[in-house]
Design a protein around this motif. Structure first.
Motif, mmCIF file in Angstrom:
data_model
loop_
_atom_site.group_PDB
_atom_site.id
_atom_site.type_symbol
_atom_site.label_atom_id
_atom_site.label_comp_id
_atom_site.label_asym_id
_atom_site.label_seq_id
_atom_site.Cartn_x
_atom_site.Cartn_y
_atom_site.Cartn_z
ATOM 1 N N GLU A 1 -11.441 -4.242 4.022
ATOM 2 C CA GLU A 1 -11.768 -3.308 2.946
ATOM 3 C C GLU A 1 -10.592 -2.367 2.738
ATOM 4 O O GLU A 1 -10.079 -1.788 3.695
ATOM 5 C CB GLU A 1 -13.021 -2.509 3.290
ATOM 6 C CG GLU A 1 -13.413 -1.490 2.212
ATOM 7 C CD GLU A 1 -14.602 -0.641 2.613
ATOM 8 O OE1 GLU A 1 -14.927 0.308 1.868
ATOM 9 O OE2 GLU A 1 -15.210 -0.920 3.669
ATOM 10 N N VAL A 2 -10.177 -2.212 1.499
ATOM 11 C CA VAL A 2 -9.104 -1.275 1.174
ATOM 12 C C VAL A 2 -9.713 0.096 0.906
ATOM 13 O O VAL A 2 -10.658 0.230 0.126
ATOM 14 C CB VAL A 2 -8.301 -1.754 -0.044
ATOM 15 C CG1 VAL A 2 -7.230 -0.722 -0.422
ATOM 16 C CG2 VAL A 2 -7.648 -3.106 0.237
ATOM 17 N N ILE B 1 0.836 -1.202 0.000
ATOM 18 C CA ILE B 1 0.000 0.000 0.000
ATOM 19 C C ILE B 1 0.871 1.253 0.000
ATOM 20 O O ILE B 1 1.927 1.296 0.637
ATOM 21 C CB ILE B 1 -0.963 0.034 1.210
ATOM 22 C CG1 ILE B 1 -0.211 0.065 2.543
ATOM 23 C CG2 ILE B 1 -1.917 -1.158 1.170
ATOM 24 C CD1 ILE B 1 -1.116 0.241 3.770
ATOM 25 N N ASP B 2 0.431 2.269 -0.719
ATOM 26 C CA ASP B 2 1.151 3.542 -0.697
ATOM 27 C C ASP B 2 0.601 4.433 0.403
ATOM 28 O O ASP B 2 -0.296 4.032 1.167
ATOM 29 C CB ASP B 2 1.135 4.211 -2.070
ATOM 30 C CG ASP B 2 -0.225 4.787 -2.451
ATOM 31 O OD1 ASP B 2 -1.193 4.684 -1.659
ATOM 32 O OD2 ASP B 2 -0.338 5.340 -3.556
ATOM 33 N N ASP B 3 1.119 5.659 0.478
ATOM 34 C CA ASP B 3 0.765 6.535 1.592
ATOM 35 C C ASP B 3 -0.632 7.138 1.486
ATOM 36 O O ASP B 3 -1.070 7.826 2.417
ATOM 37 C CB ASP B 3 1.806 7.651 1.729
ATOM 38 C CG ASP B 3 3.086 7.160 2.387
ATOM 39 O OD1 ASP B 3 3.201 5.944 2.637
ATOM 40 O OD2 ASP B 3 3.975 7.998 2.654
ATOM 41 N N GLN B 4 -1.328 6.881 0.391
ATOM 42 C CA GLN B 4 -2.709 7.338 0.233
ATOM 43 C C GLN B 4 -3.706 6.203 0.434
ATOM 44 O O GLN B 4 -4.876 6.321 0.063
ATOM 45 C CB GLN B 4 -2.902 7.965 -1.155
ATOM 46 C CG GLN B 4 -2.056 9.204 -1.396
ATOM 47 C CD GLN B 4 -2.391 10.326 -0.431
ATOM 48 O OE1 GLN B 4 -3.561 10.608 -0.173
ATOM 49 N NE2 GLN B 4 -1.373 10.986 0.111
ATOM 50 N N THR B 5 -3.243 5.127 1.054
ATOM 51 C CA THR B 5 -4.050 3.903 1.174
ATOM 52 C C THR B 5 -4.090 3.426 2.616
ATOM 53 O O THR B 5 -3.121 3.584 3.361
ATOM 54 C CB THR B 5 -3.467 2.805 0.270
ATOM 55 O OG1 THR B 5 -3.448 3.255 -1.086
ATOM 56 C CG2 THR B 5 -4.271 1.514 0.354
ATOM 57 N N ALA B 6 -5.218 2.849 3.001
ATOM 58 C CA ALA B 6 -5.373 2.220 4.308
ATOM 59 C C ALA B 6 -6.196 0.947 4.143
ATOM 60 O O ALA B 6 -6.884 0.758 3.139
ATOM 61 C CB ALA B 6 -6.048 3.169 5.290
#
Length: 227
Positions: free
Chosen positions: A215-216, A201-206
């Protein structure tokens, strides 16, 4: 316990909205505890000024900016795990049980895991009603293990095992400009060496986890790898 596992904190509207939804009330009405412990085990972020920046929610460096503590909570306290074994449990366990959210910093995931175990917090986590918001190592520690790619601080027992409160592992900071080794190709090699499912995951993802449902939440890039 509800989990919001981020790479770099609550740094876009989608992740922010997911957090508010998980809290079931406004941030301004919610009490938080921040946990900076992971920072002390990583040479880039602790000890020193960056630990203070996480606790205070103040940072001028975009890599270490902490959109977690500074979101407008009703109150924010500090829960330092390395101190907990030296004080009575009745002084801190009720505080943790009553809080609305735990804000867990990045740093070294194995150092964090060690002190979660030593402090007794690891045993409390599954029963808590709080929302757990992890950043980087604070998210990675929920996995069964982190993989050799991320081993820095070495625990007394060795290995790369972590909490196993989720059944997947996380490769954070995907394609970060200040982390040239965190490429998708590196994530694929890391995933190939893991025994269970993984996410890069990048820094805009949780990743949101409620009662085992995953859930992404993303305004960026991510990839799910199956073993």
């Amino acid at each position: 316990m509800k989990l919001l596992l981020t790479s770099a904190g609550v740094n876009n509207k989608s992740i922010h909205d997911a957090l508010v939804d998980m809290l079931d009330k406004p941030i301004a009405d919610s009490n938080a505890l921040c946990i900076p412990t992971a920072m002390y085990g990583h040479p880039w972020v602790g000890p020193g000024v960056k630990a203070w920046q996480f606790i205070s929610g103040i940072s001028e460096n975009p890599m270490f900016k902490n959109p977690m503590v500074d979101l407008g909570w009703k109150s924010v306290g500090v829960l330092e795990l390395t101190a907990l074994p030296s004080i009575n449990r009745d002084r801190w366990v009720p505080l943790v049980q009553e809080t609305d959210v735990l804000l867990v910093s990045g740093g070294d995931a194995l150092y964090l895991y060690h002190w979660m175990r030593q402090s007794g917090l690891a045993d409390l986590l599954p029963s808590l009603q709080a929302v757990y918001v992890g950043m980087s190592a604070g998210s990675m520690v929920m996995a069964p293990n982190i993989g050799e790619f991320f081993v820095g601080w070495t625990p007394p027992t060795g290995g790369d095992e972590t909490l196993s409160l989720v059944d997947f592992a996380i490769f954070p900071h995907l394609d970060h400009e200040m982390l040239p080794g965190n490429t998708m190709a590196a994530a694929e090699r890391w995933a190939a060496g893991m025994q269970g499912p993984t996410y890069a995951i990048d820094d805009q993802t949780a990743i949101k986890v409620i009662d085992g449902a995953v859930e992404v939440i993303s305004e960026g890039n991510w990839k799910h790898f199956l073993p």
